[in-house]
Each structure stands twice: as C-alpha cells, then as structure tokens.
Design an enzyme around this catalytic site. Structure first.
Site, PDB file in Angstrom:
ATOM      1  CG  ASP A  67     -16.343   3.374   4.196  1.00 45.76           C
ATOM      2  OD1 ASP A  67     -16.890   2.049   4.214  1.00 45.76           O
ATOM      3  OD2 ASP A  67     -14.879   3.018   4.179  1.00 45.76           O
ATOM      4  CG  HIS A 138      -7.564   3.496   3.754  1.00 48.46           C
ATOM      5  ND1 HIS A 138      -6.865   3.178   2.427  1.00 48.46           N
ATOM      6  CD2 HIS A 138      -8.702   2.725   3.768  1.00 48.46           C
ATOM      7  CE1 HIS A 138      -7.633   2.372   1.744  1.00 48.46           C
ATOM      8  NE2 HIS A 138      -8.653   1.872   2.569  1.00 48.46           N
ATOM      9  CD  GLU A 143      -7.292   6.917   0.737  1.00 47.30           C
ATOM     10  OE1 GLU A 143      -6.609   6.461   1.367  1.00 47.30           O
ATOM     11  OE2 GLU A 143      -7.878   6.476  -0.409  1.00 47.30           O
TER      12      GLU A 143
HETATM   13  C1  GLP Z   1     -11.701  -0.111   1.671  1.00 46.21           C
HETATM   14  C2  GLP Z   1     -12.639   0.091   2.783  1.00 46.21           C
HETATM   15  C3  GLP Z   1     -11.800  -0.071   4.107  1.00 46.21           C
HETATM   16  C4  GLP Z   1     -11.270  -1.414   4.135  1.00 46.21           C
HETATM   17  C5  GLP Z   1      -9.954  -1.466   2.902  1.00 46.21           C
HETATM   18  C6  GLP Z   1      -9.298  -2.579   2.775  1.00 46.21           C
HETATM   19  O1  GLP Z   1     -10.880   1.046   1.217  1.00 46.21           O
HETATM   20  N1  GLP Z   1     -13.180   1.363   2.637  1.00 46.21           N
HETATM   21  O2  GLP Z   1     -12.602   0.111   5.144  1.00 46.21           O
HETATM   22  O3  GLP Z   1     -10.386  -1.448   5.332  1.00 46.21           O
HETATM   23  O4  GLP Z   1     -10.765  -1.157   1.744  1.00 46.21           O
HETATM   24  O5  GLP Z   1      -9.781  -3.271   1.937  1.00 46.21           O
HETATM   25  P1  GLP Z   1      -9.402  -4.945   1.873  1.00 46.21           P
HETATM   26  O6  GLP Z   1      -9.567  -5.674   2.886  1.00 46.21           O
HETATM   27  O7  GLP Z   1      -9.935  -5.326   0.680  1.00 46.21           O
HETATM   28  O8  GLP Z   1      -7.760  -4.922   1.590  1.00 46.21           O
END
Ligand code: GLP
Length: 259
Positions: A67, A138, A143
């Site tokens: 993304d 997600h 979402e």
């Molecule tokens: C963002 C990314 C996801 C990721 C999520 C969790 O939303 N688009 O791909 O899994 O954050 O991030 P974190 O690892 O910082 O909790």
C-alpha cells in the site's frame, strides 16, 4: 494456517526473516510482497544485517508493497516509498525498476490502483506476501468490512488506523485519509503468505484472524482461506489464542523446520 509461536519478539522476527530467506534461496528472482508498519522495522533491520554479512542477496527479486498513502509523493519522508528505501531498498540494491509501490500522487488514483494490480499479474504473481496486522484486524489498508474478494483500490482509513499511524508523522502533520492498497483478493492470490505480529496490541486481532469466524469484520481472517499461510507470533501477540497449547505442540518453539 501454520501458527508459529516463538519465545520472544526477536525470535519471531528471526523466524520470519528465515522464511523470507528460504523463499529467495529457492528462487533468487522471487516476487516478494512487502509490508510497512512498526512491526516490520526489526525484520528489515535483520535483513539488512544479513545482506551486509553476505547471507542474503535480494538483487534479483522484484517487490510489490501492499500500500501507499494517497497524496504523499515518493520523496515525502513518511511515504511508504521513502520508508522502504530507508529500511531495505537502498541496502538491498532494489531500485524503482524492481521495488514497486502504488504512486500516491497519481492524478487518477483509481486508474493507478488498477495498473498496480495489472503489474503484479504481469510479474507472474507474488511468491511470498509479507503482512503485518492492524489493531482492528486490517491487512494492508483493507479496513474492516473490506470485501474478501477485493483487488487493489483506494480505501478510506478508519480514525483508529489514522490515530495508530499518527506516531510516524510530525506534530504539525495529519496522517492521510486515503490509501491505495492491494485488496484482500490480491493478497490471497500470493502463493504463500507470512503474517508477523508482535506485542500485546495484536493479541485480539490475531485471535480473531486465526480462531474467529471468516469475516470481512476481521480482514486478516481471510487468511483462513489460504492454503499456505504462516503466522509468526511472539507470546504477547499469541496471548488470546484458545488453542495456543495445540499450536505449540505442533510447532514447538515456533517450529525449527517449515513442515
Ligand atoms: C499500517 C499498514 C499495515 C500494517 C499496520 C500495522 O496500517 N498499512 O500494513 O500491518 O499498519 O502496523 P504496526 O506494525 O505499526 O502495528
């Protein structure tokens, strides 16, 4: 689903790195799907160390990130493009010709999303898709209530996700409202999926993904449909799993071998 519970977060990161390394060892020109987020930072740090000591060579791989934020140019420090350059691409020698992310500044994001999906197909599909998980379940920026058959498209981020990601932005900046993300159907097309989750904030979404109903309410639960999905967890992220003892029986200490 292969649920690997490792003895701590560092062991989980090492296990995930090993799976990625095995994929590249088997196919040096592998197509890798990559993720961002805080969970991925120690994983990329370990990959950089392995590149530095000669144990890993990513110069032939092609990558597609899940993304990108709409509105952030590739040179914006918080764009996922800049993040990937900093965390992996610069060290790995992955240039823009092989390290793909959606273009967050495309004049027509809808067309850009379709072109991104087509580029993945043209590259022969993804061999290994690396995933994190959001606090609401997600994956990518799919979402809750995203269609389980969705393809790459523009998504509106939830307030919860924007709050969680606000820490990466300066006090004067606001986290973007929209992103271009691979769809859940796009992720499920990957030949293998590897989800890494660490820390207590991930206990609930991990339990919902693994043991909850298959539901758009928890996008990561779509991995239940995938024939080759591995979840690598630390004990905190595994804490709400009802069948934790069973997963540990099947794969003691996170599983030494990929059975
Ligand atoms: C963002 C990314 C996801 C990721 C999520 C969790 O939303 N688009 O791909 O899994 O954050 O991030 P974190 O690892 O910082 O909790």
């Amino acid at each position: 689903m292969r649920v690997l519970i490792c003895h701590d977060a560092a062991a989980a990161v090492a296990r995930a790195a090993q799976i990625l390394q095995d994929t590249v060892a088997a196919r040096p020109e592998a197509v890798l799907g990559l993720a961002t987020g805080g969970t991925m930072e120690p994983l990329y740090a370990l990959l950089r160390a392995r590149i530095a000591d000669g144990a890993l060579d990513l110069r032939q791989v092609t990558t597609f990130n899940l993304d990108e934020y709409v509105g952030l140019a590739a040179d914006h420090p918080q764009s996922y493009a800049a993040t990937m350059r900093r965390l992996l691409f610069d060290t790995a020698g992955i240039g823009p010709d092989r390290g793909h992310l959606p273009d967050g500044t495309a004049s027509d994001p809808v067309t850009e999303a379709r072109a991104y999906e087509a580029a993945i197909t043209a590259a022969g599909g993804i061999d290994l898709q690396v995933l994190g998980i959001g606090r609401n379940g997600h994956i990518g920026f799919n979402e809750p209530t995203s269609s389980l058959g969705s393809r790459t498209r523009v998504k509106t981020l939830t307030e919860d996700t924007r709050r969680a990601n606000a820490r990466f932005f300066g006090a004067q900046e606001t986290a973007p409202e929209f992103a271009i993300t691979m769809g859940i159907g796009t992720v499920l097309d990957a030949r293998a999926c590897l989800l890494l989750a660490t820390g207590p904030e991930k206990a609930r979404p991990v339990a919902a993904a693994v043991e909850g109903p298959l539901s758009a309410a928890c996008p990561a639960s779509a991995l239940q449909l995938h024939p080759d999905a591995t979840l690598v967890l630390d004990p905190a992220a595994a804490a709400d799993l009802r069948l934790r003892d069973y997963y540990q029986l099947v794969h003691p200490d996170g599983g030494k071998a990929r059975l």
